[in-house]
Write a protein that holds these residues in place. Structure first.
Motif, mmCIF file in Angstrom:
data_model
loop_
_atom_site.group_PDB
_atom_site.id
_atom_site.type_symbol
_atom_site.label_atom_id
_atom_site.label_comp_id
_atom_site.label_asym_id
_atom_site.label_seq_id
_atom_site.Cartn_x
_atom_site.Cartn_y
_atom_site.Cartn_z
ATOM 1 N N ASP A 106 -6.557 6.886 -2.519
ATOM 2 C CA ASP A 106 -5.204 6.565 -3.099
ATOM 3 C C ASP A 106 -5.062 6.874 -4.543
ATOM 4 O OD1 ASP A 106 -4.261 5.323 -0.574
ATOM 5 O OD2 ASP A 106 -5.182 3.271 -1.302
ATOM 6 N N ASP A 119 1.575 -5.353 -7.332
ATOM 7 C CA ASP A 119 1.033 -4.835 -5.982
ATOM 8 C C ASP A 119 -0.514 -5.191 -5.955
ATOM 9 O OD1 ASP A 119 -0.056 -3.754 -4.062
ATOM 10 O OD2 ASP A 119 1.304 -1.690 -4.314
ATOM 11 N N GLU A 167 -10.035 -4.220 -4.061
ATOM 12 C CA GLU A 167 -9.986 -4.862 -2.741
ATOM 13 C C GLU A 167 -8.515 -5.808 -2.862
ATOM 14 O OE1 GLU A 167 -12.442 -8.964 -3.653
ATOM 15 O OE2 GLU A 167 -13.439 -6.941 -3.105
ATOM 16 N N ASP A 168 -8.015 -6.246 -1.806
ATOM 17 C CA ASP A 168 -7.000 -6.864 -1.993
ATOM 18 C C ASP A 168 -7.087 -8.411 -2.905
ATOM 19 O OD1 ASP A 168 -5.640 -5.350 -0.189
ATOM 20 O OD2 ASP A 168 -6.053 -6.570 1.807
ATOM 21 N N ARG A 221 -2.625 -5.182 -3.475
ATOM 22 C CA ARG A 221 -3.256 -4.379 -2.350
ATOM 23 C C ARG A 221 -4.271 -3.713 -3.090
ATOM 24 N NH1 ARG A 221 1.854 -1.368 0.470
ATOM 25 N NH2 ARG A 221 2.342 -1.121 -1.807
ATOM 26 N N ALA A 222 -5.351 -3.548 -2.035
ATOM 27 C CA ALA A 222 -6.177 -2.520 -2.603
ATOM 28 C C ALA A 222 -5.966 -1.225 -2.595
ATOM 29 C CB ALA A 222 -7.635 -2.752 -1.677
ATOM 30 N N SER A 223 -6.298 -0.552 -3.665
ATOM 31 C CA SER A 223 -6.262 1.127 -3.714
ATOM 32 C C SER A 223 -7.653 1.530 -3.568
ATOM 33 C CB SER A 223 -5.693 1.486 -5.277
ATOM 34 O OG SER A 223 -4.384 0.858 -5.489
ATOM 35 N N THR A 277 1.505 -1.424 -9.957
ATOM 36 C CA THR A 277 0.207 -1.102 -10.072
ATOM 37 C C THR A 277 -0.368 -1.562 -11.495
ATOM 38 O OG1 THR A 277 0.624 0.833 -8.816
ATOM 39 C CG2 THR A 277 -1.446 0.937 -9.889
#
Length: 337
Positions: free
Chosen positions: A240, A232, A144-145, A234-236, A184
């Motif tokens: 993804d 980064d 999650e973010d 952000r959620a993957s 990542t």
């Protein structure tokens, strides 16, 4: 001009984490101690803040120095026009005797702005073996973010458990090919033996270091207020992550005897192909790792015997070649010029 491939001995600088036994078994040359988890193959890249990691060729000259003396012969004129005297990639054998800490690598844009480098550190893995030959664990990206404040808190408290809990656990097996884009967050579980191909830098932001090292240079000497910009958060999603992984058999032949390895997203950063009997190889700087079997590389009127566990560097000046025998070779290449 250099015109022949060169077989390479192991090149295993001492590291902060344990490992290396699987490299020793694969290469047929046990490491000197249990802190040799990485074999830097055909490396013109040195460790961050030092000189360790450079490949020394027969005769005592480093590969970096040899390329500087004849860049067109080693790398080819088109490569030199685009990338200069850097080979444009770094290849490692990596064997985790313990779980790797959570870390992240900067993008090219961040490296250009803050580290004076045209290369960041996108990387990719080809899994060779896992614990008990069954399955291994890696963690890739956040589920999650994760905002900057929470990430900074995790780093300040060295809360590795929270970092791992917030990431995507991924099961890997031999033959899996995994792309890890720069930025990542990731970690590799204990007992995973893999080949890592990456951009030619040693830029690692160690979000987690407690229990592994003293944390020196964990922030690449940039300070955490700056270096966290490369993460980064952000959620993957599961989709993804799936796009980053190729399972054995998912990639078809690109030409007779040759299959691509990683997803197409790797191509701007490095290339690799699995080559077998009859594969025709164009003139290019390349790093070879013999995965299985035995055979020979024929080119320029000469033949080089190859067997499982060997590594070699092939200069552009060696020209075209073909593989022959019951053999599987990973051929690692720079990005196209």
């Amino acid at each position: 001009m250099i015109d022949q491939p060169v077989l390479l001995p192991p090149n295993q600088p001492r590291h902060f984490y344990r490992g290396g036994a699987n490299i020793g078994r694969f290469r047929g040359s046990p490491p000197p101690d249990e802190y040799r988890p990485e074999d830097w193959v055909a490396s013109a890249t040195s460790r961050f803040g030092g000189d360790a990691g450079l490949t020394v060729l027969p005769g005592g000259r480093t590969l970096r120095a040899a390329i500087a003396a004849d860049p067109d012969g080693w790398l080819g004129p088109a490569h030199v026009r685009t990338w200069g005297e850097s080979p444009g990639l770094l290849v490692k054998l990596l064997d985790t005797g313990q779980r790797l800490p959570v870390h992240v690598h900067p993008s090219r844009a961040f490296a250009r702005d803050h580290l004076g480098s045209v290369f960041g550190k996108t990387e990719a893995w080809l899994v060779m073996d896992v614990p008990d030959g069954d399955e291994g664990k890696v963690h890739i990206g956040f589920r999650e973010d994760v905002g900057r404040d929470r990430l900074r808190e995790w780093v300040r408290d060295q809360d590795g458990a929270a970092m791992l809990a917030g990431m995507n656990p991924v099961t890997v097996r031999p033959g899996d090919a995994v792309l890890v884009p720069a930025g990542t967050p990731h970690a590799v579980g204990a007992g995973v033996f893999l080949i890592e191909v990456q951009e030619p830098t040693d830029f690692s932001v160690m979000l987690e270091w407690a229990g592994f090292s003293d944390g020196a240079d964990a922030d690449l000497r940039l300070g955490w207020d700056t270096v966290l910009d490369c993460v980064d958060g952000r959620a993957s999603s599961a989709e993804d992550i799936a796009r980053l992984i190729r399972r054995p058999g998912e990639a078809g032949e690109t030409r007779p005897g040759v299959r691509r390895v990683w997803a197409e997203g790797a191509d701007p950063f490095f290339r690799a192909e699995l080559a077998g009997d009859g594969a025709e190889l164009d003139a290019a700087f390349a790093v070879l790792i013999v995965l299985r079997g035995a055979g020979e590389l024929r080119g320029a009127g000469k033949a080089m015997p190859l067997r499982a566990g060997q590594t070699a560097v092939v200069p552009y000046g060696a020209g075209r070649a073909t593989l022959h025998g019951d053999i599987d070779v990973l051929r690692c290449l720079p990005p196209a010029p």
